[in-house]
Scaffold this active site. Sequence first.
Site, PDB file in Angstrom:
ATOM      1  N   HIS A 293      42.750  48.248 -39.598  1.00  0.00           N
ATOM      2  CA  HIS A 293      41.997  48.546 -40.610  1.00  0.00           C
ATOM      3  C   HIS A 293      42.038  50.294 -40.718  1.00  0.00           C
ATOM      4  O   HIS A 293      41.838  51.013 -40.804  1.00  0.00           O
ATOM      5  CB  HIS A 293      40.961  48.054 -40.739  1.00  0.00           C
ATOM      6  CG  HIS A 293      40.748  46.446 -40.475  1.00  0.00           C
ATOM      7  ND1 HIS A 293      40.751  45.724 -39.623  1.00  0.00           N
ATOM      8  CD2 HIS A 293      40.959  45.229 -42.247  1.00  0.00           C
ATOM      9  CE1 HIS A 293      40.449  44.954 -39.312  1.00  0.00           C
ATOM     10  NE2 HIS A 293      41.395  44.354 -41.233  1.00  0.00           N
TER      11      HIS A 293
ATOM     12  N   ASP B 171      41.253  36.422 -37.855  1.00  0.00           N
ATOM     13  CA  ASP B 171      41.454  37.378 -38.555  1.00  0.00           C
ATOM     14  C   ASP B 171      40.529  38.270 -38.506  1.00  0.00           C
ATOM     15  O   ASP B 171      39.781  38.492 -37.393  1.00  0.00           O
ATOM     16  CB  ASP B 171      41.323  36.705 -39.965  1.00  0.00           C
ATOM     17  CG  ASP B 171      39.977  36.033 -40.180  1.00  0.00           C
ATOM     18  OD1 ASP B 171      38.973  36.188 -39.743  1.00  0.00           O
ATOM     19  OD2 ASP B 171      39.878  35.831 -41.747  1.00  0.00           O
ATOM     20  N   SER B 172      39.948  39.883 -39.718  1.00  0.00           N
ATOM     21  CA  SER B 172      39.623  40.636 -39.167  1.00  0.00           C
ATOM     22  C   SER B 172      38.306  40.071 -39.155  1.00  0.00           C
ATOM     23  O   SER B 172      37.063  40.527 -38.689  1.00  0.00           O
ATOM     24  CB  SER B 172      39.215  41.056 -40.279  1.00  0.00           C
ATOM     25  OG  SER B 172      40.285  41.637 -40.883  1.00  0.00           O
TER      26      SER B 172
END
Length: 190
Positions: free
Chosen positions: A62, A105-106
Amino acid sequence: MYVAMIIRKYFLIIALLVMPWLAIPSVSAADKGWFNTFTDNVAETWRQPEYYDLYVPAITWHARFAYDKEKTDRYNERPWGVGFGQSRWDDKGNWHGLYMMAFKDSFNKWEPIGGYGWEKTWRPLEDDNFRLGLGFTAGVTARDNWNYIPIPVLLPLASIGYGPATFQMTYIPGSYNNGNVYFAWMRFQF
């Protein structure tokens, strides 16, 4: 009712995705056009693959300039998962692939993605096994935080490879605290 609510809520996003398709000029009969070329390439990759591929997600990152630190401290950046696909090289030496992949995922929730990828490939060294690629992927994903509603994606691709191994990557654009994610995986051809 639920579908209508989603369409109203995401009308601008849907409109922005559809508008470029409507603005494509008509083409002559001699040129089959970008859409027919695209669908022909997808069909040929489906019917006549040269390789079967194993996808191993490697990293998500990110962009720190686009996130609050407390968010990035909580996010998963190790996208455990696996994927499979089939691919081919065309007569120009460019790569075409169809794939399905699932990864964490995140938020450490499962995210499936599937689609078609294409890369213009360069072989800058005398050794043809070494290659660089730039292209795109068009597909569909679904996320837990969006209630697993199918989401169309059109993203850039870049890669560096040698022989049957390729390090492939994309960047998911976004706004502050949303998107702006680098995602990369290994692709092995068999």
